[in-house]
Design a protein around this motif. Structure first.
Motif, short mmCIF file in Angstrom:
data_model
loop_
_atom_site.label_atom_id
_atom_site.label_comp_id
_atom_site.label_asym_id
_atom_site.label_seq_id
_atom_site.Cartn_x
_atom_site.Cartn_y
_atom_site.Cartn_z
N TYR A 100 39.05 36.55 45.51
CA TYR A 100 38.12 35.69 46.24
C TYR A 100 38.14 36.01 47.74
O TYR A 100 37.09 36.06 48.39
CB TYR A 100 38.46 34.22 46.01
N ARG A 101 39.33 36.23 48.28
CA ARG A 101 39.43 36.50 49.72
C ARG A 101 38.86 37.84 50.11
O ARG A 101 38.39 38.04 51.23
CB ARG A 101 40.90 36.39 50.15
N HIS A 102 38.91 38.82 49.18
CA HIS A 102 38.35 40.15 49.46
C HIS A 102 36.93 40.30 48.90
O HIS A 102 36.41 41.40 48.84
CB HIS A 102 39.26 41.23 48.88
N LYS A 103 36.35 39.17 48.48
CA LYS A 103 34.96 39.13 48.01
C LYS A 103 34.71 40.06 46.83
O LYS A 103 33.65 40.68 46.71
CB LYS A 103 34.00 39.47 49.17
N ILE A 104 35.72 40.17 45.97
CA ILE A 104 35.57 40.95 44.74
C ILE A 104 34.86 40.09 43.70
O ILE A 104 35.06 38.87 43.63
CB ILE A 104 36.96 41.40 44.22
N ASN A 105 34.02 40.71 42.90
CA ASN A 105 33.29 39.99 41.86
C ASN A 105 34.27 39.55 40.77
O ASN A 105 34.68 40.34 39.93
CB ASN A 105 32.19 40.87 41.26
N VAL A 106 34.66 38.29 40.81
CA VAL A 106 35.67 37.77 39.88
C VAL A 106 35.18 37.84 38.44
O VAL A 106 35.95 38.12 37.52
CB VAL A 106 36.05 36.34 40.28
N ASP A 107 33.90 37.56 38.22
CA ASP A 107 33.38 37.57 36.86
C ASP A 107 33.53 38.93 36.20
O ASP A 107 33.71 39.02 34.98
CB ASP A 107 31.90 37.16 36.86
N ASN A 108 33.48 39.99 36.99
CA ASN A 108 33.66 41.33 36.44
C ASN A 108 35.14 41.67 36.25
O ASN A 108 35.53 42.32 35.28
CB ASN A 108 33.02 42.38 37.35
N ALA A 109 35.98 41.23 37.21
CA ALA A 109 37.38 41.63 37.20
C ALA A 109 38.26 40.78 36.29
O ALA A 109 39.31 41.23 35.83
CB ALA A 109 37.93 41.57 38.63
N ILE A 110 37.82 39.56 36.00
CA ILE A 110 38.71 38.63 35.29
C ILE A 110 38.98 39.05 33.86
O ILE A 110 40.03 38.71 33.29
CB ILE A 110 38.12 37.20 35.33
N VAL A 111 38.10 39.81 33.26
CA VAL A 111 38.35 40.29 31.89
C VAL A 111 39.58 41.19 31.86
O VAL A 111 40.42 41.10 30.96
CB VAL A 111 37.12 41.03 31.34
N SER A 112 39.70 42.05 32.88
CA SER A 112 40.86 42.93 32.96
C SER A 112 42.14 42.13 33.15
O SER A 112 43.17 42.42 32.53
CB SER A 112 40.69 43.92 34.11
N LEU A 113 42.08 41.12 34.02
CA LEU A 113 43.26 40.29 34.26
C LEU A 113 43.65 39.53 32.99
O LEU A 113 44.84 39.44 32.65
CB LEU A 113 42.99 39.30 35.39
N SER A 114 42.67 39.00 32.29
CA SER A 114 42.94 38.26 31.06
C SER A 114 43.63 39.15 30.03
O SER A 114 44.57 38.73 29.36
CB SER A 114 41.63 37.71 30.50
N THR A 115 43.17 40.39 29.93
CA THR A 115 43.79 41.34 29.01
C THR A 115 45.19 41.71 29.47
O THR A 115 46.13 41.78 28.67
CB THR A 115 42.94 42.62 28.91
N TYR A 116 45.36 41.90 30.77
CA TYR A 116 46.65 42.31 31.33
C TYR A 116 47.74 41.29 31.03
O TYR A 116 48.87 41.65 30.68
CB TYR A 116 46.51 42.49 32.84
#
Length: 316
Positions: free
Chosen positions: A263-279
């Motif tokens: 959020y602080r680096h303005k990354i698209n969370v909706d795109n990145a969160i799938v990777s985090l969820s899998t990780y």
């Protein structure tokens, strides 16, 4: 189904049928048998009614509404099973007594707390022995990867692929397996621990990565007890809904910090969160999104981003 058939027999038939399909139903089975005894003690006859289900759901030592909601949710599949034999059976509506899911807010550790935890673990007795090295590395791994404590303690040596920079987490929650890539500093710490472990225990009884000083796999209750002692030593005060900070809160902290950085680096969370969820081994992405609504720091970041977005729209 014969109305004269004891409720216990109906429950046993249901449990047998479901377990033949692979469902364990351990705690549910205990609760359903308790419901059967409740119905029989009350001399209930005929099909299961909504009134009977509600009386049992509310007949608990706990005054919390969520307890009754959970009890009636356990009943619903069984009552639906009975309805196929007797259409007069009354199946409770979904969420009749409210939601059965409430996630208490976790304790989110600050960087200084994690550093203090690792420093205190490194000072455990015996000084210079395997025990302090084991716990410093174990707690550090949990903080650096967000792994569950059970996953870390089940790691075998063959699962720690330091030359490839990753871990293999096998048959974890919901029987899922996954690969966990590691940061270079984490690889260095694990390699250092492995050297110390093999120096102290050239011949170990278990093939686990984390070992006790006696060469056995480290047990979760030993890790929990050690963590509790360190927590008391450090004088931590809980900032969540739990009475005390927990080991599992290291996992919550890892996930929260990832989302905060995005959020602080303005990354698209909706795109990145799938990777985090899998990780981290979440089955549903919604399990990861839950942190946005429960952690104040994340809510603040989300609100700031939305405010910027709203200003941009109004200026267009």
């Amino acid at each position: 189904m014969n109305h004269l058939c004891l409720m216990t027999t109906r429950v046993e038939d249901y449990l047998y049928a479901r377990r033949q399909l692979g469902f364990k139903l351990k705690s549910q089975g205990t609760q359903l048998l308790a419901f059967a005894r409740f119905a029989e003690n009350g001399c209930h006859q005929g099909p299961v009614t909504l009134e009977l289900a509600l009386r049992w759901a509310r007949d608990s030592d706990s005054p919390k509404p969520i307890t009754a909601a959970k009890r009636i949710e356990v009943l619903r599949p069984f009552i639906r099973y009975l309805q196929q034999f007797d259409p007069a059976t009354q199946v409770p509506p979904t969420k009749l007594l409210g939601s059965t899911h409430r996630r208490p807010a976790p304790h989110i550790y600050g960087d200084e707390e994690i550093e203090a935890l690792l420093a205190a673990a490194g000072q455990l007795r015996p000084s210079g022995g395997l025990r302090p090295a084991t716990y410093e590395t174990l707690f550090g791994l949990l903080a650096a990867t967000g792994m569950r404590i059970s996953e870390a303690l089940r790691l075998e040596r063959a699962d720690v692929l330091l030359e490839h920079g990753m871990l293999v987490v096998r048959q974890s929650k919901y029987r899922k397996s996954r690969l966990v890539p590691l940061h270079a500093t984490t690889i260095t710490a694990l390699r250092c621990y492995a050297r110390q472990r093999d120096k102290f225990l050239p011949v170990a009884m278990d093939n686990n990565f984390f070992l006790s000083p006696w060469g056995r796999a480290l047990k979760i209750w030993n890790a929990e007890e050690t963590f509790c002692n360190l927590r008391r030593q450090l004088g931590w005060i809980a900032r969540g809904d739990y009475p005390e900070p927990r080991i599992h809160d290291l996992r919550h902290t890892f996930i929260t910090n990832c989302l905060l950085r995005w959020y602080r680096h303005k990354i698209n969370v909706d795109n990145a969160i799938v990777s985090l969820s899998t990780y981290v081994g979440h089955v549903r992405v919604t399990d990861t999104y839950w942190y946005v609504s429960t952690v104040p720091e994340l809510m603040a970041s989300v609100s700031e981003r939305f405010e910027r977005y709203a200003r941009e729209i109004s200026n267009d």
